[in-house]
Design a protein around this motif. Structure first.
Motif, PDB file in Angstrom:
ATOM      1  N   TYR A  93      -4.982  15.643   4.570  1.00 24.41           N
ATOM      2  CA  TYR A  93      -4.292  16.096   3.369  1.00 24.41           C
ATOM      3  C   TYR A  93      -3.101  16.996   3.694  1.00 24.41           C
ATOM      4  O   TYR A  93      -2.082  16.959   3.007  1.00 24.41           O
ATOM      5  CB  TYR A  93      -5.278  16.821   2.445  1.00 24.41           C
ATOM      6  N   THR A 118       2.672   6.707  -5.926  1.00 27.60           N
ATOM      7  CA  THR A 118       2.259   7.161  -7.265  1.00 27.60           C
ATOM      8  C   THR A 118       0.824   7.658  -7.303  1.00 27.60           C
ATOM      9  O   THR A 118       0.479   8.508  -8.126  1.00 27.60           O
ATOM     10  CB  THR A 118       2.412   6.001  -8.263  1.00 27.60           C
ATOM     11  N   ALA A 119      -0.005   7.149  -6.403  1.00 27.77           N
ATOM     12  CA  ALA A 119      -1.419   7.581  -6.334  1.00 27.77           C
ATOM     13  C   ALA A 119      -1.744   7.898  -4.890  1.00 27.77           C
ATOM     14  O   ALA A 119      -2.187   7.016  -4.141  1.00 27.77           O
ATOM     15  CB  ALA A 119      -2.345   6.480  -6.878  1.00 27.77           C
ATOM     16  N   PRO A 120      -1.521   9.153  -4.450  1.00 28.62           N
ATOM     17  CA  PRO A 120      -1.717   9.511  -3.021  1.00 28.62           C
ATOM     18  C   PRO A 120      -3.130   9.212  -2.545  1.00 28.62           C
ATOM     19  O   PRO A 120      -4.123   9.557  -3.203  1.00 28.62           O
ATOM     20  CB  PRO A 120      -1.424  11.012  -2.997  1.00 28.62           C
ATOM     21  N   ARG A 121      -3.236   8.616  -1.397  1.00 25.57           N
ATOM     22  CA  ARG A 121      -4.520   8.300  -0.758  1.00 25.57           C
ATOM     23  C   ARG A 121      -4.376   8.606   0.735  1.00 25.57           C
ATOM     24  O   ARG A 121      -4.119   7.731   1.538  1.00 25.57           O
ATOM     25  CB  ARG A 121      -4.883   6.833  -0.981  1.00 25.57           C
ATOM     26  N   ASP A 169       2.092   1.779  -3.340  1.00 26.57           N
ATOM     27  CA  ASP A 169       1.067   2.259  -4.271  1.00 26.57           C
ATOM     28  C   ASP A 169       0.794   3.750  -4.099  1.00 26.57           C
ATOM     29  O   ASP A 169       0.616   4.483  -5.080  1.00 26.57           O
ATOM     30  CB  ASP A 169      -0.230   1.470  -4.077  1.00 26.57           C
ATOM     31  N   ILE A 170       0.735   4.223  -2.843  1.00 29.78           N
ATOM     32  CA  ILE A 170       0.367   5.622  -2.624  1.00 29.78           C
ATOM     33  C   ILE A 170       1.500   6.574  -2.953  1.00 29.78           C
ATOM     34  O   ILE A 170       1.312   7.798  -2.912  1.00 29.78           O
ATOM     35  CB  ILE A 170      -0.096   5.860  -1.169  1.00 29.78           C
ATOM     36  N   ARG A 226       0.825  -1.208   0.000  1.00 29.27           N
ATOM     37  CA  ARG A 226       0.000   0.000   0.000  1.00 29.27           C
ATOM     38  C   ARG A 226       0.859   1.258   0.000  1.00 29.27           C
ATOM     39  O   ARG A 226       0.564   2.227  -0.711  1.00 29.27           O
ATOM     40  CB  ARG A 226      -0.919  -0.003   1.226  1.00 29.27           C
ATOM     41  N   TYR A 268      -0.276  14.879   5.186  1.00 33.78           N
ATOM     42  CA  TYR A 268       0.049  13.684   4.400  1.00 33.78           C
ATOM     43  C   TYR A 268       1.565  13.472   4.212  1.00 33.78           C
ATOM     44  O   TYR A 268       2.069  12.368   4.423  1.00 33.78           O
ATOM     45  CB  TYR A 268      -0.667  13.761   3.047  1.00 33.78           C
TER      46      TYR A 268
END
Length: 627
Positions: free
Chosen positions: A510, A457-460, A454-455, A451, A513
């Motif tokens: 946010y 490249t795609a912040p969550r 993954d985040i 995870r 983050y």
């Protein structure tokens, strides 16, 4: 009475050249050091066992350059050949040294190996092969073997019947201190064999006057004088012969033969008054010595020549009594040898601890079998046969010890099995539970790692919420679902408050983050360290568990196979031991038979001479002379 003196063999003298391994200047491998230690104690079998095992393990390594033996690998290869050579394993020693010769090493190293190979071939009575090995020496020769190489070359030339070539080499070695006496004597022999008799005799005379306190040098000096004196005596040059014999030490290994030969030189010159002096000294020495026994006949012979017949008859009578006693000793020695006592005396541990064991052997009680065998036991052929017997005896003891050791191993395995087997079921059950938990936690860690990856490249941001924040978000989602089912102004106000709270949480997720993502990676790194430690402990446990089982499982067949091999080897060694012992006993008995025949011949001569002396004494007395 005519007596043929004992001629000394004009053989080649061999110096004791370097045979021990050189210690490592900076020892880094303790097992190699142990092998060297065993070799310096004279335990070459143990040294070979240790070093062979170490080399075999070294060559099976994937990265041998990381092994501590790599620092000594060249010396270790040499040492294997040396140990095998010292243990008289000439074939294996030759193969080991040939591997060094064929390897890609420096020329000085190859020269050292070629010299060692030549020495092996020469000791195996293969002078042609020894010369071929010496011809492989080129370029720089190590200083510590330079003189030894040339001395060996000279001996090879002599063995091949090339005395002139040997003389040329030996002339260059006359100043070599390590070969003092040996090079001088061999040069005299080489000159004699090449037809330069006068020069050879002068060289032997020079070798017979070398001044040294070294035991080996003094012995070769005595031998030079004995050879020179014998040649002069044979050439009827009695004055020079006597002069050479007089230079032999009175307590050296050649002293008895020198005294006997001195007497014969004087007797041959018809100077019997002087002849009785060395013979009179000689008859007071060891009665088992052949020179002493001959002197017992020579001394009364000289008195009879001096017409002192009464003294001659008395000495002949004493000789007759002495020969009878010596014959009894010979018979006792033969019976003792046939009873196996000779071999028992030879394998006594206290004898093998001393370099002069041949001398000490005669001082032991209950060893009559050694009275007449000292000279035989000192010979090279007998020493070789005896050392083979002692090695077989040593192997026999080792095999017996190994055979008895199998029971100890089996007992050890039984105790280990009794200790571990009751504990393993409970340990395995507990381990299975821990293993399942560990696998679950590892899967969770892997999920977190994926995870985080993954985040990147795609912040969550919601994925990095704290536990309280996730609880709060979940409660807000439930409230939102509940408010969707209601209507009215009051519920509208609640909706606004809900959106405000959601906005606060979203704002925090946010805005925080980056920091949270950085901290998550730090926490994951710490978690990975803990997981690594967990893996190490897991692996250590698995290995400990396997080691516990392997410490008692799977040994039955190996032990049984080794027990069979040791039993077969023991039978083979026992057979060889019996054969070698029989050969030694047969050689010893043949030597005793030869001595018995000589004593019987002396006894016959003494009986005849005593009667003749009494008869001459009576005639002398009857004629008015002094008997």
């Amino acid at each position: 009475m005519r007596r043929a003196w004992q001629w000394l063999s004009m053989g080649v003298a061999l110096a004791a050249v370097a045979a021990r391994p050189s210690p490592a200047a900076d020892l880094r491998d303790l097992y190699f050091g142990e092998a060297l230690y065993q070799a310096y104690q004279g335990q070459y079998f143990d040294a070979l066992d240790r070093l062979d095992s170490e080399l075999a393990q070294h060559r099976r390594l994937d990265e041998p350059e990381l092994d501590s033996l790599q620092y000594h690998i060249r010396q270790a290869d040499f040492s294997v050949g040396d140990f095998e050579l010292r243990y008289r394993m000439h074939l294996r020693a030759g193969r080991a040294i040939k591997q060094v010769l064929d390897a890609d090493v420096d020329q000085p190293v190859k020269n050292d190996a070629a010299y060692r190979l030549a020495r092996i071939e020469f000791q195996n009575d293969q002078p042609e092969d020894a010369l071929h090995a010496l011809e492989r020496i080129q370029g720089t020769v190590p200083d510590n073997i330079r003189d030894d190489v040339e001395f060996l070359r000279a001996n090879v030339y002599l063995a091949l019947g090339r005395p002139a070539d040997a003389a040329d080499v030996l002339k260059r070695l006359q100043t070599a201190q390590s070969l003092k006496g040996f090079a001088a004597y061999n040069l005299g022999i080489a000159l004699l064999q090449s037809g330069h008799a006068a020069e050879g005799l002068r060289q032997l005379d020079k070798a017979g006057q070398i001044d040294s306190r070294e035991t080996a040098t003094a012995a070769i000096r005595d031998k030079s004088n004995m050879v020179l004196g014998s040649i002069m005596l044979r050439s009827d040059d009695y004055a020079q012969a006597q002069h050479a014999f007089d230079r032999v030490r009175l307590e050296g290994p050649y002293s008895n033969r020198a005294l006997l030969s001195t007497g014969w030189a004087q007797a041959s010159a018809h100077d019997y008054h002087k002849a009785v002096v060395p013979w009179g000294v000689l008859i007071g020495r060891d009665p088992t010595d052949a020179a002493v026994q001959e002197a017992r006949l020579a001394l009364p012979f000289a008195y009879s020549k001096l017409r002192v017949y009464g003294r001659a008859a008395s000495l002949y009578g004493q000789a007759l009594d002495s020969f009878g006693k010596e014959l009894d000793k010979v018979d006792a020695s033969t019976r003792s040898i046939r009873a196996g006592n000779f071999l028992k005396a030879l394998v006594r541990e206290e004898i093998r601890q001393d370099n002069v064991w041949v001398v000490r052997l005669r001082t032991l009680p209950d060893t009559p079998e050694t009275f007449y065998l000292t000279e035989l036991m000192a010979s090279n052929d007998f020493q070789t046969a005896l050392q083979n017997y002692l090695d077989l005896e040593d192997l026999h003891r080792r095999l017996i010890a190994w055979q008895d050791g199998f029971a100890a191993f089996e007992d050890l395995i039984r105790l280990r099995r009794a200790n571990y087997e009751p504990l393993l079921p409970e340990v395995d059950a507990h381990f299975r539970g821990l293993d399942a938990q560990m696998r679950m936690r590892l899967e969770q860690r892997d999920l977190l790692q994926r995870r985080l990856q993954d985040i990147l490249t795609a912040p969550r941001p919601p994925l990095l919420a704290t536990a309280d924040e996730r609880v709060a978000l979940e409660r807000l989602r439930k409230i939102e679902r509940a408010l969707k089912r209601e209507s009215g102004a009051e519920w509208a106000a609640q909706q606004v408050r809900l959106q405000h709270l959601q906005g606060v949480l979203t704002w925090r997720l946010y805005t925080e983050y980056p920091e949270r993502l950085t901290q998550a990676h730090k926490d994951l790194h710490e978690l990975n360290e803990d997981v690594q430690m967990l893996h190490e402990r897991y692996t250590a446990f698995v290995r400990a568990r396997q080691a516990a089982v392997h410490s008692y499982a799977g040994y039955d067949q190996s032990i049984q196979r080794l027990r069979t091999r040791v039993g077969e080897a023991l039978q083979h060694v026992d057979t060889l031991l019996a054969r070698q012992g029989h050969v030694i006993e047969a050689v010893a008995i043949d030597e005793l038979d030869t001595r018995r025949q000589r004593l019987e011949a002396y006894q016959v001569q003494a009986r005849y001479a005593v009667a003749d002396s009494y008869d001459r004494a009576l005639k002398e007395h009857a004629n008015g002379g002094t008997p």
